[in-house]
Every structure is written in structure tokens, then in C-alpha cells.
Design a protein around this motif. Sequence first.
Motif, PDB file in Angstrom:
ATOM      1  N   LEU A 203       0.821  -1.211   0.000  1.00 21.19           N
ATOM      2  CA  LEU A 203       0.000   0.000   0.000  1.00 21.19           C
ATOM      3  C   LEU A 203       0.855   1.262   0.000  1.00 21.19           C
ATOM      4  O   LEU A 203       0.499   2.268  -0.631  1.00 21.19           O
ATOM      5  CB  LEU A 203      -0.934   0.002   1.210  1.00 21.19           C
ATOM      6  CG  LEU A 203      -2.013  -1.084   1.226  1.00 21.19           C
ATOM      7  CD1 LEU A 203      -2.784  -1.040   2.535  1.00 21.19           C
ATOM      8  CD2 LEU A 203      -2.956  -0.918   0.043  1.00 21.19           C
ATOM      9  N   LEU A 204       1.987   1.223   0.716  1.00 19.71           N
ATOM     10  CA  LEU A 204       2.835   2.410   0.797  1.00 19.71           C
ATOM     11  C   LEU A 204       3.531   2.735  -0.518  1.00 19.71           C
ATOM     12  O   LEU A 204       4.115   3.804  -0.664  1.00 19.71           O
ATOM     13  CB  LEU A 204       3.870   2.243   1.913  1.00 19.71           C
ATOM     14  CG  LEU A 204       3.323   2.292   3.343  1.00 19.71           C
ATOM     15  CD1 LEU A 204       4.441   2.125   4.358  1.00 19.71           C
ATOM     16  CD2 LEU A 204       2.562   3.586   3.601  1.00 19.71           C
ATOM     17  N   GLN A 205       3.464   1.823  -1.470  1.00 17.35           N
ATOM     18  CA  GLN A 205       3.973   2.138  -2.800  1.00 17.35           C
ATOM     19  C   GLN A 205       2.991   2.994  -3.581  1.00 17.35           C
ATOM     20  O   GLN A 205       3.356   3.630  -4.570  1.00 17.35           O
ATOM     21  CB  GLN A 205       4.258   0.838  -3.560  1.00 17.35           C
ATOM     22  CG  GLN A 205       5.375   0.008  -2.953  1.00 17.35           C
ATOM     23  CD  GLN A 205       5.598  -1.299  -3.703  1.00 17.35           C
ATOM     24  OE1 GLN A 205       5.282  -1.407  -4.884  1.00 17.35           O
ATOM     25  NE2 GLN A 205       6.147  -2.291  -3.011  1.00 17.35           N
ATOM     26  N   GLU A 206       1.730   3.016  -3.110  1.00 24.71           N
ATOM     27  CA  GLU A 206       0.682   3.756  -3.812  1.00 24.71           C
ATOM     28  C   GLU A 206       0.203   4.977  -3.028  1.00 24.71           C
ATOM     29  O   GLU A 206      -0.179   5.986  -3.623  1.00 24.71           O
ATOM     30  CB  GLU A 206      -0.506   2.834  -4.091  1.00 24.71           C
ATOM     31  CG  GLU A 206      -0.158   1.613  -4.929  1.00 24.71           C
ATOM     32  CD  GLU A 206      -1.376   0.734  -5.174  1.00 24.71           C
ATOM     33  OE1 GLU A 206      -2.505   1.257  -5.121  1.00 24.71           O
ATOM     34  OE2 GLU A 206      -1.198  -0.474  -5.413  1.00 24.71           O
ATOM     35  N   ILE A 207       0.174   4.879  -1.704  1.00 23.00           N
ATOM     36  CA  ILE A 207      -0.266   6.001  -0.879  1.00 23.00           C
ATOM     37  C   ILE A 207       0.774   6.265   0.198  1.00 23.00           C
ATOM     38  O   ILE A 207       1.496   5.360   0.614  1.00 23.00           O
ATOM     39  CB  ILE A 207      -1.648   5.733  -0.228  1.00 23.00           C
ATOM     40  CG1 ILE A 207      -1.602   4.450   0.612  1.00 23.00           C
ATOM     41  CG2 ILE A 207      -2.736   5.669  -1.284  1.00 23.00           C
ATOM     42  CD1 ILE A 207      -2.902   4.178   1.354  1.00 23.00           C
TER      43      ILE A 207
END
Length: 266
Positions: A203-207
Motif C-alpha cells: 500500500l505504501l507504494q501507492e499512498i
Amino acid sequence: MSIAMAIAPHLPYLRRFARALTGSQAGGDAYVAACLEAIIAEPSLFDEELEPRVAIYRVLLGIWDSIDINRRVDTSELPHERNLDAMTPRARQAFLLTTVEGFSAAQTATILSTDESGVSDLLDEAGREIASQVATSVMIIEDEPLIAMDIEVLVEGLGHEVAGIARTHTEAAALARRTNPGMILADIQLADGSSGLEAVNELLQEIDVPVIFITAYPERLLTGERPEPAFLVTKPFEPEVVKAVISQALFFDTRAGKSSKVAAAG
């Protein structure tokens, strides 16, 4: 040991604390100087039965609280503490003592001349005041329904909204894309055997949001891989701990809910 020798190791931290209260180096250092002068003039102010660090902070706040204007002072000059000015004085003191200075609830109670219940109330107040400034949408990744419900109540009690609850890696990915949360609270062992840690990494790659891990397996977060925890507490958790960590993660986040900083309550 003399009072001077007992105090000396704690002076750098006392200056940091005083600067946070005043919002400036000069103002903070002036209060520390006044504190030391007061102890020289009246040594009994320094309670030698207390831990030296607790005793010196107690003297400083006694002087601070004796000046009425400090109940209204603006402390917004420090960039990473930009929200302190909107917090009531006692809540601000309790928040800084526990989060910045690392005092326990019992030590903070002694410094503030209250009890641990009073400190808990002050931290709740600080959390609500912080939330009023940086209220955000929180996504919960937790496979145990009762724990998820408890977390939901804590989050909403601080003034945030819950974007939703995910029980698996797949659900977490879909929920994050659908709701774009401002914070994530995640367990690392999910219902389908998947890893909440892997889900968060994905998820931290996107947000770009602060993350709090809530887990019974803290050792799994100590691998040297990203994301790494800033706070680590084990399940079963105390509600006050989770509320404090949520407030800390948002408060110290330089983008008020849009940061890659990671807090972990495990």
C-alpha cells in the motif's frame, strides 16, 4: 551526590522541553535558567526523594505554571510542534512529557502533581485537540472482529472517521484504493494467513500515510526491513496506548497525515 551533579545530565533534555513549551530557544533557555536560580535560592524546591529528572522537570513546570500568561502563550514557532499552540496548557504539558521526553504515566503524574488517571484524561484531551486539527480517515486491517471493533471505537473517540475494516491482504488493497485513507492501523497476522506487513508495504507504494502496527508479534517488525516501527507495544494493548500512538503519529507527521513515518503498536 550534590543537587548540581544530579541535575547536570538532564539539562539538555530540560532545555528541549522548555523550548517546546515557549516556542523559542531563548525563551526556553530563560526558563531553565530561572529554574536553576530558584533551586540555588531555595534548594528544598528540588525534591531529592524523587528521581532527579522527575524532580527538575517538576520545578520547571512549577515556575511555568506560576506565570499566568503561559496559559495563553503561542508555541507555534517550532516546525515539528506546529500544533502545540492550539492545545490547552496542561494537555500540552502531559503530551510533551510522555511523547517527547519519554516519561511514564506515573512519572508524568508526579511532575504535574496529579495522578495517573489525571494524566490519562489530559492525554485524551490532547488527542482530541490534535484530532480537531488533523482529523483524518483511518483504515483498520485486523482479522479479529472484537479487536477491530475496539480499535474503531478508539479511533472515532478521538474524532477521526473509520474508512473501513479489512481482514485480509486482498481486502486491504481494495479498501485502500477505494477510500484513500489518511492513516492505517494494521495487524501483521491476517485471517487468510497473509501478512499485514506485506499488505502495508504494498500500500505504501501507492499512498503515503502514517502506519500503526497493532500486533502480538513485535519481533516480526524488528527485521531491519521497511516499514520500521517508531513505537512498539504488544497485544493485548491498553486503549490509552493506542490513542496516544495515533495522536503522536499524526502530530509529528510533517505533512499532517501524509508521511511515510511508521508507528507500531504491537
